[in-house]
Write a protein that holds these residues in place. Structure first.
Motif, PDB file in Angstrom:
ATOM      1  N   THR A  13       6.257  -0.940   6.751  1.00  0.00           N
ATOM      2  CA  THR A  13       5.530   0.323   6.888  1.00  0.00           C
ATOM      3  C   THR A  13       6.428   1.387   7.509  1.00  0.00           C
ATOM      4  OG1 THR A  13       3.428  -0.853   7.113  1.00  0.00           O
ATOM      5  CG2 THR A  13       3.496   1.417   7.890  1.00  0.00           C
ATOM      6  N   ASN A  14       7.183   1.014   8.526  1.00  0.00           N
ATOM      7  CA  ASN A  14       8.116   1.964   9.134  1.00  0.00           C
ATOM      8  C   ASN A  14       9.213   2.373   8.164  1.00  0.00           C
ATOM      9  OD1 ASN A  14       6.974   2.327  11.716  1.00  0.00           O
ATOM     10  ND2 ASN A  14       7.819   0.386  12.426  1.00  0.00           N
ATOM     11  N   TYR A  15       9.720   1.423   7.383  1.00  0.00           N
ATOM     12  CA  TYR A  15      10.750   1.770   6.394  1.00  0.00           C
ATOM     13  C   TYR A  15      10.204   2.764   5.374  1.00  0.00           C
ATOM     14  CZ  TYR A  15      12.998  -2.539   8.132  1.00  0.00           C
ATOM     15  OH  TYR A  15      13.557  -3.523   8.910  1.00  0.00           O
ATOM     16  N   ILE A  16       8.959   2.570   4.978  1.00  0.00           N
ATOM     17  CA  ILE A  16       8.336   3.487   4.018  1.00  0.00           C
ATOM     18  C   ILE A  16       8.265   4.890   4.607  1.00  0.00           C
ATOM     19  CG2 ILE A  16       6.177   4.070   2.846  1.00  0.00           C
ATOM     20  CD1 ILE A  16       5.721   1.020   2.533  1.00  0.00           C
ATOM     21  N   MET A  17       7.838   4.982   5.843  1.00  0.00           N
ATOM     22  CA  MET A  17       7.696   6.293   6.480  1.00  0.00           C
ATOM     23  C   MET A  17       9.046   6.987   6.686  1.00  0.00           C
ATOM     24  SD  MET A  17       4.504   6.804   6.801  1.00  0.00           S
ATOM     25  CE  MET A  17       2.878   6.166   7.213  1.00  0.00           C
ATOM     26  N   ILE A  18      10.078   6.223   6.971  1.00  0.00           N
ATOM     27  CA  ILE A  18      11.382   6.815   7.281  1.00  0.00           C
ATOM     28  C   ILE A  18      12.197   7.111   6.022  1.00  0.00           C
ATOM     29  CG2 ILE A  18      13.610   6.382   8.403  1.00  0.00           C
ATOM     30  CD1 ILE A  18      12.013   4.600  10.406  1.00  0.00           C
ATOM     31  N   LEU A  19      12.207   6.169   5.070  1.00  0.00           N
ATOM     32  CA  LEU A  19      13.126   6.253   3.933  1.00  0.00           C
ATOM     33  C   LEU A  19      12.446   6.643   2.623  1.00  0.00           C
ATOM     34  CD1 LEU A  19      15.119   3.022   4.813  1.00  0.00           C
ATOM     35  CD2 LEU A  19      15.992   5.367   4.976  1.00  0.00           C
ATOM     36  N   SER A  20      11.137   6.511   2.549  1.00  0.00           N
ATOM     37  CA  SER A  20      10.384   6.820   1.336  1.00  0.00           C
ATOM     38  C   SER A  20      10.968   6.136   0.092  1.00  0.00           C
ATOM     39  CB  SER A  20      10.346   8.345   1.121  1.00  0.00           C
ATOM     40  OG  SER A  20       9.310   8.698   0.238  1.00  0.00           O
ATOM     41  N   PRO A  21      11.207   4.826   0.157  1.00  0.00           N
ATOM     42  CA  PRO A  21      11.815   4.129  -0.990  1.00  0.00           C
ATOM     43  C   PRO A  21      10.847   4.014  -2.156  1.00  0.00           C
ATOM     44  CG  PRO A  21      11.106   2.548   0.657  1.00  0.00           C
ATOM     45  CD  PRO A  21      10.885   3.905   1.256  1.00  0.00           C
ATOM     46  N   LYS A  22      11.416   3.979  -3.355  1.00  0.00           N
ATOM     47  CA  LYS A  22      10.602   3.835  -4.555  1.00  0.00           C
ATOM     48  C   LYS A  22      10.367   2.369  -4.919  1.00  0.00           C
ATOM     49  CE  LYS A  22      12.042   8.326  -6.311  1.00  0.00           C
ATOM     50  NZ  LYS A  22      12.863   9.064  -7.309  1.00  0.00           N
ATOM     51  N   LYS A  23      11.082   1.466  -4.250  1.00  0.00           N
ATOM     52  CA  LYS A  23      10.839   0.030  -4.408  1.00  0.00           C
ATOM     53  C   LYS A  23      11.363  -0.686  -3.175  1.00  0.00           C
ATOM     54  CE  LYS A  23      10.871  -1.752  -8.515  1.00  0.00           C
ATOM     55  NZ  LYS A  23       9.473  -2.218  -8.728  1.00  0.00           N
ATOM     56  N   ILE A  24      10.679  -1.756  -2.784  1.00  0.00           N
ATOM     57  CA  ILE A  24      11.085  -2.579  -1.652  1.00  0.00           C
ATOM     58  C   ILE A  24      11.228  -4.013  -2.144  1.00  0.00           C
ATOM     59  CG2 ILE A  24      10.422  -3.473   0.616  1.00  0.00           C
ATOM     60  CD1 ILE A  24       8.849  -0.842   1.004  1.00  0.00           C
ATOM     61  N   ILE A  25      12.416  -4.555  -1.982  1.00  0.00           N
ATOM     62  CA  ILE A  25      12.719  -5.915  -2.429  1.00  0.00           C
ATOM     63  C   ILE A  25      12.886  -6.789  -1.195  1.00  0.00           C
ATOM     64  CG2 ILE A  25      14.284  -7.349  -3.793  1.00  0.00           C
ATOM     65  CD1 ILE A  25      15.172  -4.661  -5.170  1.00  0.00           C
ATOM     66  N   LEU A  26      12.136  -7.876  -1.127  1.00  0.00           N
ATOM     67  CA  LEU A  26      12.184  -8.784   0.013  1.00  0.00           C
ATOM     68  C   LEU A  26      12.790 -10.112  -0.439  1.00  0.00           C
ATOM     69  CD1 LEU A  26       8.649  -8.169   1.591  1.00  0.00           C
ATOM     70  CD2 LEU A  26      10.791  -6.992   2.090  1.00  0.00           C
ATOM     71  N   GLY A  27      13.978 -10.432   0.074  1.00  0.00           N
ATOM     72  CA  GLY A  27      14.663 -11.656  -0.295  1.00  0.00           C
ATOM     73  C   GLY A  27      15.024 -12.479   0.928  1.00  0.00           C
ATOM     74  N   GLY A  28      15.838 -13.500   0.718  1.00  0.00           N
ATOM     75  CA  GLY A  28      16.239 -14.390   1.798  1.00  0.00           C
ATOM     76  C   GLY A  28      15.383 -15.637   1.842  1.00  0.00           C
ATOM     77  N   GLY A  29      15.858 -16.627   2.599  1.00  0.00           N
ATOM     78  CA  GLY A  29      15.210 -17.933   2.604  1.00  0.00           C
ATOM     79  C   GLY A  29      13.765 -17.921   3.046  1.00  0.00           C
ATOM     80  N   VAL A  30      13.417 -17.104   4.038  1.00  0.00           N
ATOM     81  CA  VAL A  30      12.032 -17.062   4.515  1.00  0.00           C
ATOM     82  C   VAL A  30      11.094 -16.588   3.414  1.00  0.00           C
ATOM     83  CG1 VAL A  30      10.448 -15.917   6.130  1.00  0.00           C
ATOM     84  CG2 VAL A  30      12.638 -16.803   6.949  1.00  0.00           C
ATOM     85  N   MET A  31      11.578 -15.678   2.563  1.00  0.00           N
ATOM     86  CA  MET A  31      10.718 -15.129   1.519  1.00  0.00           C
ATOM     87  C   MET A  31      10.524 -16.088   0.350  1.00  0.00           C
ATOM     88  SD  MET A  31       9.723 -12.477   2.975  1.00  0.00           S
ATOM     89  CE  MET A  31       8.585 -12.162   1.637  1.00  0.00           C
ATOM     90  N   HIS A  32      11.119 -17.278   0.424  1.00  0.00           N
ATOM     91  CA  HIS A  32      10.771 -18.309  -0.548  1.00  0.00           C
ATOM     92  C   HIS A  32       9.341 -18.802  -0.330  1.00  0.00           C
ATOM     93  CE1 HIS A  32      15.299 -19.359  -1.250  1.00  0.00           C
ATOM     94  NE2 HIS A  32      14.917 -18.262  -1.867  1.00  0.00           N
ATOM     95  N   GLN A  33       8.772 -18.480   0.829  1.00  0.00           N
ATOM     96  CA  GLN A  33       7.346 -18.743   1.067  1.00  0.00           C
ATOM     97  C   GLN A  33       6.569 -17.635   0.349  1.00  0.00           C
ATOM     98  OE1 GLN A  33       6.151 -21.370   2.741  1.00  0.00           O
ATOM     99  NE2 GLN A  33       8.131 -22.168   3.406  1.00  0.00           N
ATOM    100  N   GLU A  34       6.279 -17.876  -0.918  1.00  0.00           N
ATOM    101  CA  GLU A  34       5.741 -16.821  -1.774  1.00  0.00           C
ATOM    102  C   GLU A  34       4.357 -16.333  -1.338  1.00  0.00           C
ATOM    103  OE1 GLU A  34       5.991 -18.134  -5.793  1.00  0.00           O
ATOM    104  OE2 GLU A  34       8.201 -18.153  -5.799  1.00  0.00           O
ATOM    105  N   GLN A  35       3.665 -17.141  -0.529  1.00  0.00           N
ATOM    106  CA  GLN A  35       2.354 -16.706  -0.044  1.00  0.00           C
ATOM    107  C   GLN A  35       2.461 -15.490   0.860  1.00  0.00           C
ATOM    108  OE1 GLN A  35       4.010 -19.381   0.914  1.00  0.00           O
ATOM    109  NE2 GLN A  35       3.470 -20.140   2.946  1.00  0.00           N
ATOM    110  N   LEU A  36       3.686 -15.161   1.303  1.00  0.00           N
ATOM    111  CA  LEU A  36       3.871 -13.989   2.149  1.00  0.00           C
ATOM    112  C   LEU A  36       3.634 -12.682   1.397  1.00  0.00           C
ATOM    113  CD1 LEU A  36       7.025 -14.974   4.238  1.00  0.00           C
ATOM    114  CD2 LEU A  36       4.770 -14.397   5.157  1.00  0.00           C
ATOM    115  N   PHE A  37       3.992 -12.638   0.120  1.00  0.00           N
ATOM    116  CA  PHE A  37       3.962 -11.362  -0.592  1.00  0.00           C
ATOM    117  C   PHE A  37       2.574 -10.722  -0.646  1.00  0.00           C
ATOM    118  CE2 PHE A  37       8.152 -12.736  -1.869  1.00  0.00           C
ATOM    119  CZ  PHE A  37       8.853 -11.544  -1.898  1.00  0.00           C
ATOM    120  N   PRO A  38       1.521 -11.429  -1.068  1.00  0.00           N
ATOM    121  CA  PRO A  38       0.204 -10.764  -1.082  1.00  0.00           C
ATOM    122  C   PRO A  38      -0.254 -10.368   0.314  1.00  0.00           C
ATOM    123  CG  PRO A  38       0.004 -13.102  -1.649  1.00  0.00           C
ATOM    124  CD  PRO A  38       1.454 -12.778  -1.684  1.00  0.00           C
TER     125      PRO A  38
END
Length: 290
Positions: free
Chosen positions: A215-240
């Motif tokens: 949320t802070n990254y959105i407010m500061i950088l206004s990105p058009k896409k956010i990609i979340l990677g790395g080993g922790v994000m293999h827990q796909e239940q995190l995305f929703p």
């Protein structure tokens, strides 16, 4: 034309040779030991590959200021043997080719912008959540640098009221990395993330901290896409969970087409595990162009 790519990590160095259309022709993985042991092995791999340039996506922090006397050096890394090491200078001297250099997470961002799900976007971020947390940023069509490079993984975040954990980061305690990286998960819950898959309370708390940062990254950088990677994000239940919490935290303040399609806005990497090595390949291509 052939280019060399090096994804320089704290535990392993992935070396590859590829072409300008993003095709990887060959790759090897070499353990990260001391520079005296590791660097000659890396150089030997590239020596006979007839590469036109080399791109390096490197663990950090690193010096990216070309006007600096320590440009191309690894800076205050916790890997003490590599602290102050001139990794760019070594390859320039031994391979005699142009060398492109950036952070490993900026490399992943560049890979996704060149060949992946952020292609064609002028503003996006790549967040890797693993042993640490790193953030790569492309803004105005260029990788974002400044006095050094973004260290948004160390954004300070308050602990949630029901979380007594003091934080793992030795510098900041309650930064994103200190609260949400793999070692923090293991220390807080007494087991590695893979063993906690069926503990919903683990991932609800993790999603809270990641959503807070996003949320802070959105407010500061206004990105058009956010990609979340790395080993922790293999827990796909995190995305929703992260998407839902980010929507709540934004509170309806921003109304954009991107935020109206959260499933396509906060996403996993689209290049499998190749975004980092492909980004390094592109860094090499860019170095040749000058």
């Amino acid at each position: 034309m052939r280019f060399g790519a090096l994804e320089a990590g704290g535990t392993k160095m992935v070396c590859a040779v590829g072409t300008e259309d993003g095709k990887i022709l060959d790759r090897v993985s070499i353990p990260t030991e001391s520079p005296e042991v590791t660097m000659p092995a890396l150089c030997q791999y590239f020596q006979d590959k007839e590469i036109a340039a080399l791109g390096i996506g490197c663990f950090g922090p690193i010096d990216l200021d070309r006007a600096s006397a320590t440009y191309g050096h690894i800076l205050m890394t916790p890997k003490l043997a590599w602290r102050g090491y001139d990794i760019c200078g070594y390859f320039s001297e031994h391979l005699k080719v142009p060398v492109g250099f950036d952070t490993d997470v900026n490399g992943s961002m560049l890979g996704e912008c060149t060949w992946g799900c952020a292609k064609g976007l002028d503003t996006a971020i790549y967040v890797t959540v693993g042993t640490g947390v790193g953030v790569g940023v492309i803004a105005g069509g260029k990788l974002l640098h400044g006095m050094q490079h973004p260290e948004a993984g160390h954004m300070l975040i308050p602990a949630r009221e029901d979380d007594p954990y003091k934080g793992k980061c030795p510098y900041h305690g309650h930064c994103l990395e200190g609260l949400a990286a793999g070692p923090a998960i293991e220390e807080r819950w007494g087991a590695k993330g893979q063993a906690l898959k069926d503990r919903p309370e683990v991932w609800e708390l993790e999603a809270h901290y990641l959503a807070y940062a996003v949320t802070n990254y959105i407010m500061i950088l206004s990105p058009k896409k956010i990609i979340l990677g790395g080993g922790v994000m293999h827990q796909e239940q995190l995305f929703p969970q992260i998407r839902e919490k980010v929507t709540q935290m934004l509170g309806g303040y921003l109304q954009t087409k991107e935020l109206g399609a959260m499933d396509d806005y906060i996403v996993p990497p689209s290049l499998g595990d190749d975004q980092g090595i492909l980004g390094a390949l592109k860094l090499g291509m860019d170095a040749l162009e000058g």
